[in-house]
Design a protein around this motif. Structure first.
Motif, PDB file in Angstrom:
ATOM      1  N   ALA A 181      28.555  15.540  40.607  1.00  0.00           N
ATOM      2  CA  ALA A 181      27.355  15.790  42.232  1.00  0.00           C
ATOM      3  C   ALA A 181      27.085  17.120  42.039  1.00  0.00           C
ATOM      4  O   ALA A 181      25.983  16.987  42.367  1.00  0.00           O
ATOM      5  N   ASP A 182      27.400  18.035  41.301  1.00  0.00           N
ATOM      6  CA  ASP A 182      26.990  19.471  41.347  1.00  0.00           C
ATOM      7  C   ASP A 182      25.796  19.128  40.859  1.00  0.00           C
ATOM      8  O   ASP A 182      25.104  20.470  40.504  1.00  0.00           O
ATOM      9  N   GLN A 183      26.094  18.488  39.431  1.00  0.00           N
ATOM     10  CA  GLN A 183      24.611  18.287  38.583  1.00  0.00           C
ATOM     11  C   GLN A 183      23.393  17.342  38.962  1.00  0.00           C
ATOM     12  O   GLN A 183      21.971  17.785  38.983  1.00  0.00           O
ATOM     13  N   VAL A 184      23.927  16.820  39.652  1.00  0.00           N
ATOM     14  CA  VAL A 184      22.518  15.816  40.579  1.00  0.00           C
ATOM     15  C   VAL A 184      22.359  16.521  41.186  1.00  0.00           C
ATOM     16  O   VAL A 184      20.924  16.631  41.380  1.00  0.00           O
ATOM     17  N   LYS A 185      22.747  17.582  42.288  1.00  0.00           N
ATOM     18  CA  LYS A 185      22.285  18.636  42.893  1.00  0.00           C
ATOM     19  C   LYS A 185      21.069  20.086  42.169  1.00  0.00           C
ATOM     20  O   LYS A 185      20.133  19.852  43.034  1.00  0.00           O
ATOM     21  N   ARG A 186      21.622  20.377  42.151  1.00  0.00           N
ATOM     22  CA  ARG A 186      20.526  20.421  40.457  1.00  0.00           C
ATOM     23  C   ARG A 186      19.080  20.310  39.510  1.00  0.00           C
ATOM     24  O   ARG A 186      18.430  20.943  40.029  1.00  0.00           O
ATOM     25  N   ALA A 187      20.010  19.152  39.568  1.00  0.00           N
ATOM     26  CA  ALA A 187      18.678  18.369  39.029  1.00  0.00           C
ATOM     27  C   ALA A 187      17.557  17.943  39.984  1.00  0.00           C
ATOM     28  O   ALA A 187      16.270  18.004  39.811  1.00  0.00           O
ATOM     29  N   ALA A 188      18.041  18.151  40.831  1.00  0.00           N
ATOM     30  CA  ALA A 188      16.842  17.256  42.443  1.00  0.00           C
ATOM     31  C   ALA A 188      16.463  19.084  43.248  1.00  0.00           C
ATOM     32  O   ALA A 188      15.522  18.680  42.998  1.00  0.00           O
ATOM     33  N   ILE A 189      17.255  20.092  42.798  1.00  0.00           N
ATOM     34  CA  ILE A 189      16.580  21.029  43.428  1.00  0.00           C
ATOM     35  C   ILE A 189      15.419  21.336  42.400  1.00  0.00           C
ATOM     36  O   ILE A 189      14.251  21.533  42.862  1.00  0.00           O
ATOM     37  N   GLU A 190      15.717  20.942  40.732  1.00  0.00           N
ATOM     38  CA  GLU A 190      14.592  22.023  40.194  1.00  0.00           C
ATOM     39  C   GLU A 190      13.762  20.649  40.471  1.00  0.00           C
ATOM     40  O   GLU A 190      12.541  21.229  40.212  1.00  0.00           O
ATOM     41  N   VAL A 191      14.107  19.659  40.858  1.00  0.00           N
ATOM     42  CA  VAL A 191      12.960  18.393  40.812  1.00  0.00           C
ATOM     43  C   VAL A 191      11.722  18.753  41.375  1.00  0.00           C
ATOM     44  O   VAL A 191      10.395  18.313  42.225  1.00  0.00           O
ATOM     45  N   TYR A 192      12.829  18.315  42.676  1.00  0.00           N
ATOM     46  CA  TYR A 192      11.866  18.993  44.328  1.00  0.00           C
ATOM     47  C   TYR A 192      10.794  20.383  44.059  1.00  0.00           C
ATOM     48  O   TYR A 192       9.505  20.150  44.994  1.00  0.00           O
ATOM     49  N   ALA A 193      11.084  20.634  44.193  1.00  0.00           N
ATOM     50  CA  ALA A 193      11.083  22.637  43.681  1.00  0.00           C
ATOM     51  C   ALA A 193       9.617  22.547  42.821  1.00  0.00           C
ATOM     52  O   ALA A 193       8.277  23.538  43.377  1.00  0.00           O
ATOM     53  N   VAL A 194       9.421  21.499  41.752  1.00  0.00           N
ATOM     54  CA  VAL A 194       8.384  21.262  41.256  1.00  0.00           C
ATOM     55  C   VAL A 194       7.199  20.291  42.205  1.00  0.00           C
ATOM     56  O   VAL A 194       5.751  20.707  41.563  1.00  0.00           O
ATOM     57  N   SER A 195       7.826  18.857  42.439  1.00  0.00           N
ATOM     58  CA  SER A 195       6.853  18.763  43.472  1.00  0.00           C
ATOM     59  C   SER A 195       6.377  19.411  44.489  1.00  0.00           C
ATOM     60  O   SER A 195       4.934  19.262  45.038  1.00  0.00           O
ATOM     61  N   GLY A 196       7.122  20.262  45.159  1.00  0.00           N
ATOM     62  CA  GLY A 196       6.854  21.117  46.520  1.00  0.00           C
ATOM     63  C   GLY A 196       5.708  22.345  45.563  1.00  0.00           C
ATOM     64  O   GLY A 196       4.592  22.273  46.301  1.00  0.00           O
ATOM     65  N   ARG A 197       4.853  22.314  44.074  1.00  0.00           N
ATOM     66  CA  ARG A 197       4.602  23.603  43.929  1.00  0.00           C
ATOM     67  C   ARG A 197       3.465  22.709  43.008  1.00  0.00           C
ATOM     68  O   ARG A 197       2.297  22.841  43.632  1.00  0.00           O
TER      69      ARG A 197
END
Length: 316
Positions: free
Chosen positions: A299-315
């Motif tokens: 679950a923690d790994q999913v959260k880390r991946a999501a944070i990385e992905v959505y940060a890129v989408s935001g940029r």
């Protein structure tokens, strides 16, 4: 025969498990004083423990020999099995440290192609380095999702933070997204300043993951007396984008996903004319799984991946 667990001679319900450490120390040290020191007991207390053990096993266990105390034949048999038995007993109360690199298990997610496209490439990259023994399976949503999770057939499910949680479930917040009104770049209303009433004037591509006909946006439109015409409904987000790129239909879905594929499908994105287009993404799991170190780690790994992905989408 393992004498410490002789069912026909020893009533386990009445057995004092506090005697196991003294027994192990006595058989290993073959000395009452040293055994007492090892277990933090006084010498008289260790002598009393030895007396009780002799009664339980109906055997002296330790006898005086030429060079000190020696084990009786029964004590020798007990000593062979006692140490590994105690080590196994410790595992019942204290699991070994979790190491993802040695974990071997299949983890099952209920997910859509949105999550499979946005989150899983990053997640799988990270897992292949940190937990190469894990197999990941993504399965579609369905009306039996809750029962599948309750029965252990599904470990995790992606959802929105506004989704009601079933009994016995908990959610982990992942990342923030928002809705986008998506259409082809040369759509007749591409430069139009959209209002809610415009939703009733054009065909729509709808996303229905559970095929239950429930849609928050339609409920909002219904309050205003507006009804959308559905050109097509599908459980696949990428298919919706592809359909929009080839028709005059529009769709309202994840801005992160639409942004990722806007150039490939020649799409433009508008902010939908609603008060709050935000989408909080969560990962749902059974509360019982929270005590599984592997599940908590995944679950923690999913959260880390999501944070990385959505940060890129935001940029973007």
């Amino acid at each position: 025969m393992v004498y410490i667990f002789i069912m026909h001679e020893v009533n386990l319900n009445g057995l004092d498990l506090n005697l196991l450490p003294p027994l192990e120390a006595l058989l290993r040290r073959r000395n009452v004083t040293l055994a007492a020191a090892d277990t933090g007991m006084s010498q008289p207390a260790m002598s009393r423990a030895l007396g009780r053990l002799r009664t339980i096993f109906d055997d002296p266990l330790l006898l005086r020999g030429a060079k000190g105390l020696v084990l009786t034949p029964k004590a020798l048999e007990i000593s062979i099995t006692l140490r590994p038995a105690l080590e196994q007993l410790k595992l019942v109360f204290h699991a070994p440290d979790f190491d993802p690199k040695t974990a071997q298990r299949t983890i099952r997610f209920a997910s859509s192609d949105l999550h499979n496209t946005l989150i899983f490439p990053t997640l799988l990259r990270n897992l292949s380095d940190q937990a190469p023994g894990l197999d990941i399976s993504c399965e579609p949503y369905g009306p039996d999702l809750i029962s599948r999770m309750a029965g252990g057939d599904i470990d995790f499910a992606f959802a929105l933070e506004t989704s009601p949680l079933p009994t016995g479930a908990q959610s982990l917040y992942l990342a923030q997204d928002e809705l986008a009104l998506v259409m082809r770049r040369n759509h007749p209303l591409a430069t139009h300043d959209w209002t809610l009433s415009d939703y009733g004037e054009v065909p729509h591509i709808l996303i229905r993951l559970l095929n239950d006909g429930v849609n928050d946006l339609d409920a909002l439109l219904a309050v205003q007396g507006i009804k959308r015409r559905t050109l097509w409904s599908t459980p696949h987000f990428l298919a919706a984008l592809a359909a929009v790129s080839a028709t005059d239909a529009v769709t309202t879905l994840s801005r992160a996903l639409a942004t990722r594929f806007a150039d490939q499908f020649d799409l433009i994105l508008h902010r939908p004319p609603i008060d709050n287009p935000s989408l909080g993404n969560v990962l749902v799991m059974a509360k019982a799984r929270d005590h599984d170190p592997l599940m908590a780690w995944v679950a923690d790994q999913v959260k880390r991946a999501a944070i990385e992905v959505y940060a890129v989408s935001g940029r973007r």
